[in-house]
Design a protein around this motif. Structure first.
Motif, mmCIF file in Angstrom:
data_model
loop_
_atom_site.group_PDB
_atom_site.id
_atom_site.type_symbol
_atom_site.label_atom_id
_atom_site.label_comp_id
_atom_site.label_asym_id
_atom_site.label_seq_id
_atom_site.Cartn_x
_atom_site.Cartn_y
_atom_site.Cartn_z
ATOM 1 N N LEU A 105 -10.792 5.830 0.131
ATOM 2 C CA LEU A 105 -9.989 5.337 0.853
ATOM 3 C C LEU A 105 -10.003 6.073 2.320
ATOM 4 O O LEU A 105 -9.860 5.335 3.299
ATOM 5 C CB LEU A 105 -8.795 5.160 0.061
ATOM 6 N N ARG A 116 0.543 3.447 -2.963
ATOM 7 C CA ARG A 116 -0.742 2.844 -3.508
ATOM 8 C C ARG A 116 -0.736 2.832 -5.038
ATOM 9 O O ARG A 116 -0.452 4.078 -5.618
ATOM 10 C CB ARG A 116 -1.966 3.503 -2.929
ATOM 11 N N SER A 165 0.911 -1.247 0.063
ATOM 12 C CA SER A 165 0.022 -0.066 -0.251
ATOM 13 C C SER A 165 0.846 1.385 -0.065
ATOM 14 O O SER A 165 0.269 2.441 0.168
ATOM 15 C CB SER A 165 -0.923 -0.056 1.247
ATOM 16 N N TRP A 206 -6.454 5.029 3.969
ATOM 17 C CA TRP A 206 -5.206 5.977 3.331
ATOM 18 C C TRP A 206 -5.205 7.505 3.903
ATOM 19 O O TRP A 206 -5.996 7.948 4.179
ATOM 20 C CB TRP A 206 -5.462 5.858 1.830
#
Length: 176
Positions: A170, A91, A88, A176
């Protein structure tokens, strides 16, 4: 209408915005032989684990939709032997190859059926790595392109908006 090639020199490829909180960089890596450019950029982004970053990949057409080369030379070195956390950072998002337009050159290897096959294979492969795909084929099917490959401001803004909504989702999910 200005062509993409005429306008390219006016693009700002390194942008800092939002009071220094957002940095955007455009790297042209149009062939799998230039994969080291992408790998180096991703490695640089990984060095700062506290900074959120996203890499949007859109490549394959200049290599005549060679799925194996894209998989082996570009993607697997980025994805292999990474923990879930490392996957991630940054990303990754894949932008599929757009639908070839009426003005597309005569290169049959880049024809409609081959683009569809390439996009299917890429999506199937990337799904196993949990890499989201921005599907541009349907988004561009039937849309006028000035050269059969590149699209105008409206379509590019729509694609950018999809990416922004993805980032918003996200963030809302605290991923995120």
């Amino acid at each position: 209408m200005f062509t993409e090639q005429v306008c390219r020199k006016w693009l700002d490829r390194d942008v800092v915005g939002c009071n220094g909180k957002v940095e955007m960089k455009f790297l042209k890596q149009s062939r799998y032989q230039d994969a080291n450019v992408v790998h180096g950029a991703v490695q640089t982004l990984r060095q700062n684990p506290n900074r959120r970053s996203i890499v949007v990949l859109a490549t394959g057409l200049h290599d005549n939709l060679n799925f194996r080369a894209m998989q082996q030379k570009v993607l697997l070195p980025l994805l292999r032997n990474r923990t879930r956390e490392e996957l991630s950072r940054p990303r990754l998002v894949w932008m599929s190859v757009p639908c070839p337009g009426l003005l597309k050159n005569g290169n049959q290897r880049q024809g409609r059926e081959n683009v569809l096959r390439f996009n299917r294979e890429m999506a199937r492969f990337l799904r196993t790595w949990h890499v989201p795909v921005l599907e541009r084929f349907n988004m561009t099917d039937g849309v006028m392109s000035f050269d059969g490959t590149h699209f105008g401001l409206g379509l590019n803004r729509a694609a950018a908006q999809v990416i922004l909504y993805y980032l918003r989702e996200l963030r809302l999910k605290r991923l995120w």
